[in-house]
Design a protein around this motif. Structure first.
Motif, mmCIF file in Angstrom:
data_model
loop_
_atom_site.group_PDB
_atom_site.id
_atom_site.type_symbol
_atom_site.label_atom_id
_atom_site.label_comp_id
_atom_site.label_asym_id
_atom_site.label_seq_id
_atom_site.Cartn_x
_atom_site.Cartn_y
_atom_site.Cartn_z
ATOM 1 N N PRO A 128 0.812 -1.224 0.000
ATOM 2 C CA PRO A 128 0.000 0.000 0.000
ATOM 3 C C PRO A 128 0.837 1.263 0.000
ATOM 4 C CG PRO A 128 -0.104 -1.130 2.122
ATOM 5 C CD PRO A 128 0.588 -2.044 1.184
ATOM 6 N N LEU A 129 2.080 1.139 0.484
ATOM 7 C CA LEU A 129 2.970 2.301 0.448
ATOM 8 C C LEU A 129 3.223 2.733 -0.985
ATOM 9 C CD1 LEU A 129 4.772 4.172 2.172
ATOM 10 C CD2 LEU A 129 6.640 2.562 1.772
ATOM 11 N N ARG A 130 3.341 1.753 -1.895
ATOM 12 C CA ARG A 130 3.593 2.076 -3.292
ATOM 13 C C ARG A 130 2.360 2.728 -3.926
ATOM 14 N NH1 ARG A 130 5.998 -2.060 -7.868
ATOM 15 N NH2 ARG A 130 5.813 -0.645 -9.622
ATOM 16 N N ARG A 131 1.180 2.307 -3.440
ATOM 17 C CA ARG A 131 -0.032 2.894 -4.006
ATOM 18 C C ARG A 131 -0.130 4.383 -3.680
ATOM 19 N NH1 ARG A 131 -5.510 0.180 -2.131
ATOM 20 N NH2 ARG A 131 -4.379 -1.630 -2.884
ATOM 21 N N PHE A 132 0.305 4.713 -2.476
ATOM 22 C CA PHE A 132 0.222 6.115 -2.059
ATOM 23 C C PHE A 132 1.544 6.850 -2.241
ATOM 24 C CE2 PHE A 132 -3.074 3.951 0.494
ATOM 25 C CZ PHE A 132 -4.177 4.618 -0.013
#
Lengths: 161, 126
Positions: B37-41
């Motif tokens: 999810p870090l990559r998504r944001f």
């Protein structure tokens, strides 16, 4: 339509479209997969034509992705060839793909959207995010560049003969 | 529609027909779920970081710009007194000496002339 059904039904068309943009099937599959991974979390919230949405996302990703790709992937060769490298572009569509790769990204996308996806000028302008006049300019210049592959001399096209 | 456009359509279709892909929905879903999810944001986080740097820089600039600039004491005045004082004095002295010398000689000449005239007059009377 579920996400799996959409992928099963349209992945071939999307990868083919992306191949005409990128020039290679491997890059095209990477591109389409990247877009589908990003689209999946909000799949249920999408409205309207999902194929048109994903195709537009693929186009936008291509227009920005080529820049990143060119700086991210630099392949080293063991040794340089001594003589001039000649490609055997026996098939006309392979020569077309070779010439298509020389076009600027926006021109290439406009030509493929017009002559492969059969979109109109307003539809292409909506996909590329530009004006219709710009689309016509892209297509005109793209066609002029591809005339050598299409079998007729450029001077004939311009009405000099 | 021109023949060239038809030819272009045909060649593009022929080129696309060579492509056969095998992407599958479950594989893409699995990759989407495995993605951090870090990559998504990541774009939002990057924008927030840039904004924070800009704000901190502006605050630091404002604080640094409020301090008064230390005044440099004025330099000592440059006087041209040696030139002004010295050169007129020299000129006066020179002029004075010159006038003294020049006035002495006409004075002596006048006295001589007067004496001579008196002697002549006494001779005529006798």
């Amino acid at each position: 339509m579920s996400f799996d059904e959409f992928v099963h039904e349209h992945q071939q068309a999307l990868v083919r479209y992306a191949t005409l943009l990128c020039g290679g099937q491997g890059d095209a599959e990477d591109l389409v997969q990247e877009v589908l991974i990003r689209v999946y979390p909000r799949w249920e919230a999408l409205e309207g034509s999902r194929y048109a949405y994903v195709r537009r996302a693929v186009t936008n990703e291509f227009l920005s992705w080529r820049r990143r790709w060119s700086t991210r992937h630099i392949f080293a060769t063991a040794e340089l060839p001594e003589g001039r490298v000649e490609f055997d572009w026996a098939e006309p569509d392979q020569r077309l793909a070779h010439e298509l790769r020389k076009l600027p990204r926006q021109q290439r996308a406009a030509v493929v959207l017009r002559y492969y996806e059969d979109l109109t000028d307003p539809e292409i302008a909506a996909v590329l995010g530009c004006r219709e006049g710009t689309v016509r300019g892209h297509i005109s210049r793209g066609l002029a560049a591809l005339r050598s592959v299409l079998g007729s001399d450029e001077r004939v096209w311009r009405g000099h003969e | 529609m021109s023949d060239e456009e038809d030819e272009l359509r045909r060649l593009l279709a022929a080129r696309a027909d060579r492509v056969h892909s095998n992407l599958s929905g479950p594989a893409i879903r699995a990759r989407a779920s495995a993605r951090s999810p870090l990559r998504r944001f990541a774009p939002v986080l990057t924008a927030a970081a840039v904004l924070a740097v800009v704000v901190v820089s502006l605050v630091l600039l404002q604080r640094g710009g409020g301090e008064p600039v230390p005044q440099v004491p004025p330099a000592a005045p440059v006087t041209t007194s040696p030139t002004v004082v010295v050169s007129p004095t020299t000129a006066v002295e020179t002029t004075t000496k010159h006038s003294t010398e020049s006035t002495t000689s006409p004075a002596n000449t006048t006295r001589t002339t007067t004496v001579t005239t008196i002697e002549t007059t006494t001779t005529k009377t006798h």
